[in-house]
Write a protein that holds these residues in place. Structure first.
Motif, PDB file in Angstrom:
ATOM      1  N   SER A 275     -41.052  31.637  11.071  1.00 20.48           N
ATOM      2  CA  SER A 275     -41.592  31.452  12.418  1.00 20.48           C
ATOM      3  C   SER A 275     -42.931  32.159  12.612  1.00 20.48           C
ATOM      4  N   GLY A 276     -43.273  33.038  11.700  1.00 25.21           N
ATOM      5  CA  GLY A 276     -44.487  33.840  11.835  1.00 25.21           C
ATOM      6  C   GLY A 276     -44.212  35.253  12.289  1.00 25.21           C
ATOM      7  N   ALA A 277     -42.997  35.511  12.757  1.00 29.02           N
ATOM      8  CA  ALA A 277     -42.631  36.863  13.189  1.00 29.02           C
ATOM      9  C   ALA A 277     -42.524  37.788  11.988  1.00 29.02           C
ATOM     10  N   GLY A 278     -42.547  39.076  12.285  1.00 26.59           N
ATOM     11  CA  GLY A 278     -42.380  40.046  11.218  1.00 26.59           C
ATOM     12  C   GLY A 278     -40.961  40.038  10.685  1.00 26.59           C
ATOM     13  N   LEU A 279     -40.770  40.660   9.534  1.00 22.34           N
ATOM     14  CA  LEU A 279     -39.434  40.743   8.955  1.00 22.34           C
ATOM     15  C   LEU A 279     -38.563  41.672   9.800  1.00 22.34           C
ATOM     16  N   PRO A 280     -37.241  41.535   9.688  1.00 25.08           N
ATOM     17  CA  PRO A 280     -36.345  42.372  10.492  1.00 25.08           C
ATOM     18  C   PRO A 280     -36.583  43.858  10.242  1.00 25.08           C
ATOM     19  N   ALA A 281     -36.196  44.642  11.206  1.00 22.65           N
ATOM     20  CA  ALA A 281     -36.294  46.087  11.058  1.00 22.65           C
ATOM     21  C   ALA A 281     -35.327  46.562   9.984  1.00 22.65           C
ATOM     22  N   GLY A 282     -35.530  47.768   9.517  1.00 20.59           N
ATOM     23  CA  GLY A 282     -34.656  48.325   8.503  1.00 20.59           C
ATOM     24  C   GLY A 282     -35.275  48.196   7.131  1.00 20.59           C
ATOM     25  N   ASP A 283     -34.546  48.688   6.140  1.00 17.90           N
ATOM     26  CA  ASP A 283     -35.077  48.683   4.779  1.00 17.90           C
ATOM     27  C   ASP A 283     -34.008  48.288   3.777  1.00 17.90           C
ATOM     28  N   GLN A 284     -33.148  47.351   4.188  1.00 11.74           N
ATOM     29  CA  GLN A 284     -32.095  46.914   3.280  1.00 11.74           C
ATOM     30  C   GLN A 284     -32.684  46.137   2.106  1.00 11.74           C
ATOM     31  N   SER A 285     -31.884  45.978   1.075  1.00  5.38           N
ATOM     32  CA  SER A 285     -32.323  45.240  -0.095  1.00  5.38           C
ATOM     33  C   SER A 285     -32.349  43.748   0.199  1.00  5.38           C
ATOM     34  N   ALA A 286     -33.331  43.071  -0.359  1.00 10.74           N
ATOM     35  CA  ALA A 286     -33.463  41.634  -0.164  1.00 10.74           C
ATOM     36  C   ALA A 286     -34.027  41.017  -1.428  1.00 10.74           C
ATOM     37  N   ALA A 287     -33.597  39.808  -1.714  1.00 11.78           N
ATOM     38  CA  ALA A 287     -34.106  39.058  -2.854  1.00 11.78           C
ATOM     39  C   ALA A 287     -34.873  37.846  -2.350  1.00 11.78           C
ATOM     40  N   LEU A 288     -35.862  37.425  -3.104  1.00 16.38           N
ATOM     41  CA  LEU A 288     -36.659  36.253  -2.756  1.00 16.38           C
ATOM     42  C   LEU A 288     -36.166  35.053  -3.563  1.00 16.38           C
ATOM     43  N   LEU A 289     -35.813  33.982  -2.854  1.00 17.75           N
ATOM     44  CA  LEU A 289     -35.363  32.748  -3.503  1.00 17.75           C
ATOM     45  C   LEU A 289     -36.363  31.637  -3.226  1.00 17.75           C
ATOM     46  N   GLN A 290     -36.666  30.868  -4.243  1.00 20.46           N
ATOM     47  CA  GLN A 290     -37.452  29.641  -4.116  1.00 20.46           C
ATOM     48  C   GLN A 290     -36.688  28.548  -4.869  1.00 20.46           C
ATOM     49  N   PRO A 291     -35.637  28.011  -4.258  1.00 18.16           N
ATOM     50  CA  PRO A 291     -34.702  27.149  -4.985  1.00 18.16           C
ATOM     51  C   PRO A 291     -35.290  25.847  -5.481  1.00 18.16           C
ATOM     52  N   ALA A 292     -36.424  25.417  -4.934  1.00 15.87           N
ATOM     53  CA  ALA A 292     -37.084  24.199  -5.422  1.00 15.87           C
ATOM     54  C   ALA A 292     -38.383  24.521  -6.137  1.00 15.87           C
ATOM     55  N   GLY A 293     -38.556  25.769  -6.538  1.00 11.37           N
ATOM     56  CA  GLY A 293     -39.763  26.153  -7.238  1.00 11.37           C
ATOM     57  C   GLY A 293     -40.844  26.674  -6.308  1.00 11.37           C
ATOM     58  N   PRO A 294     -42.000  27.056  -6.852  1.00 10.71           N
ATOM     59  CA  PRO A 294     -43.052  27.700  -6.050  1.00 10.71           C
ATOM     60  C   PRO A 294     -43.663  26.803  -4.989  1.00 10.71           C
ATOM     61  N   GLU A 295     -43.490  25.490  -5.094  1.00 13.26           N
ATOM     62  CA  GLU A 295     -44.052  24.587  -4.087  1.00 13.26           C
ATOM     63  C   GLU A 295     -43.099  24.345  -2.919  1.00 13.26           C
ATOM     64  N   GLY A 296     -41.877  24.858  -3.011  1.00 16.56           N
ATOM     65  CA  GLY A 296     -40.882  24.607  -1.973  1.00 16.56           C
ATOM     66  C   GLY A 296     -40.676  25.794  -1.057  1.00 16.56           C
ATOM     67  N   PRO A 297     -39.720  25.693  -0.136  1.00 17.89           N
ATOM     68  CA  PRO A 297     -39.449  26.774   0.817  1.00 17.89           C
ATOM     69  C   PRO A 297     -38.988  28.051   0.118  1.00 17.89           C
ATOM     70  N   ALA A 298     -39.180  29.155   0.817  1.00 16.05           N
ATOM     71  CA  ALA A 298     -38.756  30.462   0.310  1.00 16.05           C
ATOM     72  C   ALA A 298     -37.769  31.078   1.288  1.00 16.05           C
ATOM     73  N   PHE A 299     -36.872  31.904   0.758  1.00 14.45           N
ATOM     74  CA  PHE A 299     -35.864  32.578   1.573  1.00 14.45           C
ATOM     75  C   PHE A 299     -35.741  34.019   1.096  1.00 14.45           C
ATOM     76  N   LEU A 300     -35.640  34.930   2.051  1.00 11.28           N
ATOM     77  CA  LEU A 300     -35.249  36.296   1.739  1.00 11.28           C
ATOM     78  C   LEU A 300     -33.758  36.422   2.041  1.00 11.28           C
ATOM     79  N   VAL A 301     -32.987  36.876   1.060  1.00 16.08           N
ATOM     80  CA  VAL A 301     -31.533  36.899   1.233  1.00 16.08           C
ATOM     81  C   VAL A 301     -31.006  38.311   1.022  1.00 16.08           C
ATOM     82  N   PHE A 302     -29.963  38.639   1.811  1.00  9.91           N
ATOM     83  CA  PHE A 302     -29.374  39.973   1.814  1.00  9.91           C
ATOM     84  C   PHE A 302     -27.991  39.939   1.163  1.00  9.91           C
ATOM     85  N   ARG A 303     -27.254  41.036   1.321  1.00  8.34           N
ATOM     86  CA  ARG A 303     -25.951  41.150   0.657  1.00  8.34           C
ATOM     87  C   ARG A 303     -24.974  40.077   1.095  1.00  8.34           C
TER      88      ARG A 303
END
Length: 423
Positions: A275-303
């Protein structure tokens, strides 16, 4: 898990053991004689698996092999279907509406389930919706026949033999009636599609009737799902993650579900919410996923993403649960730019494609949204006529061409039908 499945749960995905059977080569059909010999061998192992000889004989004496389950073993849609097709059919307007209705209908037990296990109602209901379309599509294959076949032929026989004995112990215990033990080709059953060994470990009697009934009791099924997620590391009150926006030209130094960094690290890298907003507060661990490769959407995922992943070890599946749960919480559908010029279709749109093909004279049967061989063949024929790549996909491109040039589809047929099997 899997139902329907047409998928195996995490345990099946990770299990690579195979116990070859004489006379039944890997991937080949099992002959009746080899099947009978295999069952005799398994009967002798029953006592070691806490299954009496009488129970084994009573439930296996009339079984015959089902070779179709062997063909399904390597065709799991989470791994063979483009992710944009997979998600478009699972996270569509129909499933969101049905999920919101389920949240209202089961509000009180879902609140009690959350208090007990810490898993929010939207996530539990999202699993229910993806696994069995809210209990409507639980699979119709007799579990014992499927599991006996997979125990005697094909790959992963050691795994399936364990599931066969678990099914026999369920029957021996009396939790579920034999005629109710139907499910996917791989043995998953019930409203949220548990494998039999998972049932033994995880299923709970939440409605208090003295039986753990994942078939007839939605409350037991929903509570058992929450129990599974809690046992898999679900963190109360935390999100699964979020769709992310990457800086222009960004090449992430790490990616993948297991390669985590702190949220602070990702902030310093310039990542933001989609949405353009900043990432959530806190400092939990997160991984970056690009399930369709670098040209597709990205997701930050938590536990909590990993807890869902343990239910069925597929990124596509886990994202379907995650995105559907967000919609059930009232969040808007994110605009995900998949790297394709032919986006996927919803179940309603797939039914429309089928109805328009029926109107053109193709003998498909019902317009039910389930894209099988006959529908794919008809799509290929129309694609060839229209100069399109003949891939048989029920995508937006063929839908738009059919809308432009075929007779108007019957609105009754397009809107009707049960929809595609989820999972």
């Amino acid at each position: 898990m899997l139902a329907r499945r047409l998928r195996l749960r995490a345990a099946l995905v990770l299990m690579g053991l195979s116990v070859p059977l004489a006379g039944a080569a890997e991937g080949a059909a099992v002959t009746p004689a080899a099947f009978a010999h295999c069952l005799d061998e398994l009967s002798a192992q029953g006592p070691a698996h806490q299954v009496s000889a009488s129970v084994f004989h009573a439930y296996t004496r009339d079984l015959s092999p089902d070779d179709s389950v062997l063909a399904a073993l390597d065709r799991q849609p989470e791994f063979s279907t483009p992710i944009w097709d997979y998600l478009s059919g699972l996270v569509d307007a129909e499933r969101v509406a049905d999920g919101r209705a389920a949240l209202r209908q089961w509000q009180a037990p879902l609140a009690a389930i959350e208090r007990r296990y810490g898993v929010d109602p939207a996530t539990v209901v999202a699993v229910w919706g993806v696994e069995s379309n809210f209990g409507r599509q639980r699979g119709s294959r007799p579990l014992l026949r499927s599991l006996a076949t997979l125990s005697c032929a094909g790959r992963r026989q050691a795994f399936f033999r364990g599931e066969l004995f678990a099914t026999l112990r369920i029957l021996q215990h009396g939790d579920i009636a034999p005629e109710q033990l139907t499910g996917s080709w791989a043995g998953a059953f019930g409203q949220t599609q548990f494998m039999p060994s998972t049932f033994e470990r995880i299923a709970v009697d939440f409605d208090g009737d003295g039986r753990r009934d994942l078939v007839g009791s939605a409350v037991d099924a929903l509570a058992s799902t929450a129990h599974y997620l809690a046992r898999s590391g679900w963190q109360r009150g935390e999100s699964w993650g979020l769709p992310a926006r990457l800086p222009a030209g960004y090449q992430p130094p790490v990616s993948g579900r297991r390669d985590t960094r702190s949220l602070g690290f990702w902030r310093r890298q310039g990542l933001r919410a989609l949405s353009g907003a900043g990432l959530p507060a806190g400092d939990q661990s997160a991984a970056l996923l690009q399930p369709a490769g670098p040209e597709g959407p990205a997701f930050l995922v938590f536990r909590n993403f990993n807890a869902i992943y343990s239910y069925n070890a597929s990124i596509s599946y886990t994202l379907a649960i995650a995105l559907l749960s967000d919609r059930l919480r009232g969040l808007p559908a994110p605009t995900l730019a998949w790297p394709t010029d032919d986006p996927g279709t919803s179940r309603a749109e797939r039914r429309e494609i089928q109805q328009r093909l029926l109107d053109l004279g193709y003998p498909l049967g019902a317009a039910d949204g389930m894209i099988g061989d006959k529908t794919r063949e008809a799509i290929q024929a129309e694609q060839r006529k229209r100069g399109l790549p003949a891939d048989g996909r029920a995508g937006q491109r063929i839908l738009q061409r059919l809308r432009m040039s075929s007779p108007a589809a019957s609105t009754t047929s397009v809107a009707g039908g049960a929809g595609a099997v989820s999972k």
